[in-house]
Design a protein around this motif. Structure first.
Motif, mmCIF file in Angstrom:
data_model
loop_
_atom_site.group_PDB
_atom_site.id
_atom_site.type_symbol
_atom_site.label_atom_id
_atom_site.label_comp_id
_atom_site.label_asym_id
_atom_site.label_seq_id
_atom_site.Cartn_x
_atom_site.Cartn_y
_atom_site.Cartn_z
ATOM 1 N N HIS A 5 -20.865 -23.455 -30.920
ATOM 2 C CA HIS A 5 -22.302 -23.525 -31.193
ATOM 3 C C HIS A 5 -22.911 -24.815 -30.660
ATOM 4 O O HIS A 5 -24.037 -24.835 -30.171
ATOM 5 C CB HIS A 5 -22.559 -23.402 -32.699
ATOM 6 N N THR A 6 -22.144 -25.898 -30.764
ATOM 7 C CA THR A 6 -22.672 -27.189 -30.308
ATOM 8 C C THR A 6 -22.864 -27.171 -28.793
ATOM 9 O O THR A 6 -23.905 -27.597 -28.279
ATOM 10 C CB THR A 6 -21.714 -28.333 -30.708
ATOM 11 N N LEU A 7 -21.877 -26.642 -28.070
ATOM 12 C CA LEU A 7 -22.007 -26.580 -26.608
ATOM 13 C C LEU A 7 -23.152 -25.642 -26.211
ATOM 14 O O LEU A 7 -23.929 -25.946 -25.302
ATOM 15 C CB LEU A 7 -20.689 -26.113 -25.967
ATOM 16 N N LEU A 8 -23.264 -24.545 -26.947
ATOM 17 C CA LEU A 8 -24.377 -23.617 -26.683
ATOM 18 C C LEU A 8 -25.709 -24.334 -26.867
ATOM 19 O O LEU A 8 -26.616 -24.217 -26.041
ATOM 20 C CB LEU A 8 -24.315 -22.456 -27.685
ATOM 21 N N GLY A 9 -25.810 -25.068 -27.965
ATOM 22 C CA GLY A 9 -27.050 -25.796 -28.270
ATOM 23 C C GLY A 9 -27.385 -26.787 -27.159
ATOM 24 O O GLY A 9 -28.552 -26.942 -26.783
ATOM 25 N N LEU A 10 -26.355 -27.431 -26.612
ATOM 26 C CA LEU A 10 -26.588 -28.413 -25.545
ATOM 27 C C LEU A 10 -27.098 -27.718 -24.276
ATOM 28 O O LEU A 10 -27.807 -28.320 -23.473
ATOM 29 C CB LEU A 10 -25.303 -29.184 -25.231
ATOM 30 N N LEU A 11 -26.727 -26.440 -24.124
ATOM 31 C CA LEU A 11 -27.168 -25.709 -22.923
ATOM 32 C C LEU A 11 -28.631 -25.263 -23.007
ATOM 33 O O LEU A 11 -29.210 -24.854 -22.002
ATOM 34 C CB LEU A 11 -26.271 -24.482 -22.705
ATOM 35 N N GLU A 12 -29.206 -25.332 -24.203
ATOM 36 C CA GLU A 12 -30.589 -24.862 -24.355
ATOM 37 C C GLU A 12 -31.573 -25.675 -23.525
ATOM 38 O O GLU A 12 -32.623 -25.195 -23.130
ATOM 39 C CB GLU A 12 -30.995 -24.876 -25.832
ATOM 40 N N SER A 13 -31.234 -26.947 -23.276
ATOM 41 C CA SER A 13 -32.178 -27.779 -22.508
ATOM 42 C C SER A 13 -32.033 -27.551 -20.995
ATOM 43 O O SER A 13 -32.811 -28.095 -20.222
ATOM 44 C CB SER A 13 -31.949 -29.244 -22.852
ATOM 45 N N GLY A 14 -31.043 -26.766 -20.573
ATOM 46 C CA GLY A 14 -30.882 -26.481 -19.142
ATOM 47 C C GLY A 14 -29.431 -26.276 -18.787
ATOM 48 O O GLY A 14 -28.535 -26.708 -19.526
ATOM 49 N N LEU A 47 -17.420 -17.922 -24.695
ATOM 50 C CA LEU A 47 -18.873 -17.715 -24.764
ATOM 51 C C LEU A 47 -19.332 -16.768 -23.644
ATOM 52 O O LEU A 47 -20.224 -15.940 -23.851
ATOM 53 C CB LEU A 47 -19.609 -19.063 -24.669
ATOM 54 N N LEU A 48 -18.671 -16.923 -22.502
ATOM 55 C CA LEU A 48 -18.982 -16.078 -21.344
ATOM 56 C C LEU A 48 -18.627 -14.616 -21.648
ATOM 57 O O LEU A 48 -19.419 -13.702 -21.413
ATOM 58 C CB LEU A 48 -18.164 -16.594 -20.154
ATOM 59 N N LYS A 49 -17.436 -14.432 -22.224
ATOM 60 C CA LYS A 49 -16.945 -13.094 -22.565
ATOM 61 C C LYS A 49 -17.869 -12.412 -23.576
ATOM 62 O O LYS A 49 -18.125 -11.226 -23.516
ATOM 63 C CB LYS A 49 -15.529 -13.227 -23.143
ATOM 64 N N ASN A 50 -18.408 -13.248 -24.517
ATOM 65 C CA ASN A 50 -19.272 -12.693 -25.560
ATOM 66 C C ASN A 50 -20.738 -12.576 -25.124
ATOM 67 O O ASN A 50 -21.600 -12.250 -25.937
ATOM 68 C CB ASN A 50 -19.185 -13.545 -26.832
ATOM 69 N N GLY A 51 -21.000 -12.920 -23.892
ATOM 70 C CA GLY A 51 -22.367 -12.774 -23.372
ATOM 71 C C GLY A 51 -23.340 -13.829 -23.870
ATOM 72 O O GLY A 51 -24.560 -13.644 -23.814
ATOM 73 N N LEU A 52 -22.843 -14.924 -24.385
ATOM 74 C CA LEU A 52 -23.737 -15.968 -24.921
ATOM 75 C C LEU A 52 -24.121 -16.982 -23.841
ATOM 76 O O LEU A 52 -25.116 -17.691 -23.977
ATOM 77 C CB LEU A 52 -23.075 -16.674 -26.119
ATOM 78 N N VAL A 53 -23.283 -17.062 -22.785
ATOM 79 C CA VAL A 53 -23.638 -17.867 -21.617
ATOM 80 C C VAL A 53 -23.380 -17.034 -20.359
ATOM 81 O O VAL A 53 -22.683 -16.011 -20.427
ATOM 82 C CB VAL A 53 -22.811 -19.187 -21.515
ATOM 83 N N ILE A 71 -27.384 -20.776 -20.802
ATOM 84 C CA ILE A 71 -27.382 -20.009 -22.061
ATOM 85 C C ILE A 71 -28.170 -18.709 -21.859
ATOM 86 O O ILE A 71 -29.154 -18.681 -21.107
ATOM 87 C CB ILE A 71 -27.970 -20.869 -23.215
ATOM 88 N N THR A 72 -27.741 -17.636 -22.504
ATOM 89 C CA THR A 72 -28.460 -16.353 -22.430
ATOM 90 C C THR A 72 -29.370 -16.215 -23.647
ATOM 91 O O THR A 72 -29.298 -17.047 -24.580
ATOM 92 C CB THR A 72 -27.468 -15.168 -22.424
ATOM 93 N N ASP A 73 -30.204 -15.170 -23.661
ATOM 94 C CA ASP A 73 -31.071 -14.937 -24.831
ATOM 95 C C ASP A 73 -30.223 -14.738 -26.088
ATOM 96 O O ASP A 73 -30.558 -15.217 -27.173
ATOM 97 C CB ASP A 73 -31.958 -13.705 -24.608
ATOM 98 N N ALA A 74 -29.112 -14.002 -25.903
ATOM 99 C CA ALA A 74 -28.214 -13.770 -27.060
ATOM 100 C C ALA A 74 -27.657 -15.116 -27.553
ATOM 101 O O ALA A 74 -27.487 -15.324 -28.764
ATOM 102 C CB ALA A 74 -27.078 -12.852 -26.646
ATOM 103 N N GLY A 75 -27.385 -16.015 -26.616
ATOM 104 C CA GLY A 75 -26.882 -17.349 -26.975
ATOM 105 C C GLY A 75 -27.908 -18.128 -27.776
ATOM 106 O O GLY A 75 -27.579 -18.781 -28.777
#
Lengths: 174, 228
Positions: A5-14, A47-53, A71-75
């Motif tokens: 979740h933390t890495l996903l959150g960091l991807l939200e800015s780009g 995350l890639l496998k789960n479609g979150l990135v 990050i994807t919309d699902a992410g």
């Protein structure tokens, strides 16, 4: 901590590369425990496998291939849900300290000495954190304060238990 | 038995109030520039220890040595003079003179030591600047916040260039943010001026600003660095 979740959150800015994600994570949240590269890449594969990135691009520039992740919309939905979910408060009912005190009393060892040396160890750590806080920035101060408040709570328990040792000895006596 | 290099040392102090023993063989020492926290539960004797060390009260028995001089061998007048010249004090509250401005309060120990008003207030302002309260010079204690008042009190304790500061629960009346800032400024200023600090507190977060802590329990002091 949920690294995913933390890495996903960091991807939200780009979009970022794995290396960049690791560096930012270590800088902001790693404190004394930096992420291993292996952890970053295995987490990103999941995350890639789960479609979150998704892979936003691949660069090589003469060296090994570097994937840039986005990050994807699902992410984004996943991060929102994680942030909105309160962390489960720790009940703190399984205490090694309590076990040690009771065992000391049961076996005729000095529980008072045990409590004193634990107190001393806690205070030493509090001194280290206070020093770090004094020299650090606001992020350091906040993270050290979090640790200091927890250690202080332990210390208050140690004090209270010291004051109740005689009483406790009668209760736990075989 | 005076630990080598110590500035202030007490050995086997005993003090009884009526039939209640407050100190029962307490020993203590502090080196120049060292911050030592004195901790312990309420009624354990920690304030009595501080008052004995500062020469405010006399123990029934035991020795206190300051810079090679025996405190109990001094007259009351000599002890008072020593307190003015070498010791500074910070208490929990009620220590500033309400009729004086903050700068006059800080300058007070210097004035009592015979320093002229202008010079005393100039030094006072320098210390107030260190403690980040130099803008409060003309205000009276009643017009400043608790945290500001405590910083003024710390500036006053340091103004006369003491060798030891006795601080009895100096942050007891402050919220944690103000309390921490007071501790940060007090210990920084003391260390840089090589002033020893005897800090009585029951708060671990305050004690964490010290170099070493001593726990008083049932009138006996125990150096926690050497705990089992």
């Amino acid at each position: 901590m949920s690294i995913g979740h933390t890495l996903l959150g960091l991807l939200e800015s780009g979009p970022r590369h794995g290396y960049d994600l690791k560096r930012t994570f270590d800088e902001k949240f790693g404190q004394d425990r930096p992420l291993h590269y292996g952890q970053v890449y295995s987490t990103m594969s999941r995350l890639l496998k789960n479609g979150l990135v998704e892979v936003d691009g691949v660069e090589s520039e003469g060296g090994p291939e570097r994937k840039r992740y986005a990050i994807t919309d699902a992410g984004i939905t996943d991060v929102s849900q994680w942030l909105a979910q309160p962390e489960k408060p720790e009940p703190y009912l399984q205490s090694t300290l309590y076990t040690k005190v009771v065992l000391a009393l049961l076996t005729g060892r000095s529980a008072a000495d045990l409590l004193d040396s634990q107190r001393s160890a806690h205070l030493r750590m509090m001194r280290i954190l206070t020093d770090r806080k004094r020299k650090g920035d606001l992020a350091d101060q906040l993270i050290c304060d979090h640790a200091l408040f927890h250690l202080e709570a332990d210390l208050r328990w140690l004090e209270l238990t010291s004051a109740r040792l005689d009483q406790l000895a009668k209760v736990v006596a075989p | 038995m005076i630990p080598e290099g110590s500035l202030l040392a007490a050995h086997d102090l005993r003090k009884t109030y009526g039939s209640t023993p407050a100190l029962d063989g307490a020993s203590f020492s502090v080196h120049p520039g060292e911050v030592v926290a004195v901790m312990g539960p309420s009624g354990s004797g920690k304030s009595t220890l501080l008052h004995c060390l500062a020469g405010i009260i006399t123990p029934d028995s035991g020795t206190i040595t300051y810079a090679g001089r025996e405190l109990s061998a001094m007259s009351d007048a000599e002890r008072s003079a020593l307190r003015r010249s070498d010791f500074g004090f910070v208490f929990q509250f009620g220590q500033l003179v309400p009729e004086l401005t903050c700068v006059e309060n800080v300058a007070l120990p210097l004035r009592l030591n015979g320093v002229k008003r202008k010079a005393a207030e100039r030094t006072a302002l320098e210390w107030m600047e260190r403690l980040e309260v130099d803008d409060l010079g003309t205000k009276r204690p009643g017009e400043v916040s608790g945290g500001q008042g405590q910083r003024v009190a710390v500036a006053r304790a340091l103004a006369a260039s003491p060798k030891v500061i006795f601080a009895d629960e100096p942050t007891g009346a402050l919220d944690s943010l103000n309390g921490e800032r007071v501790m940060e400024l007090l210990t920084e200023a003391a260390r840089s001026a090589n002033v020893a600090v005897v800090l009585v507190t029951h708060e671990a977060r305050v004690a964490a600003y010290s170099d070493r802590d001593v726990t008083v329990r049932d009138g006996r002091a125990r150096d926690m660095e050497h705990a089992v």
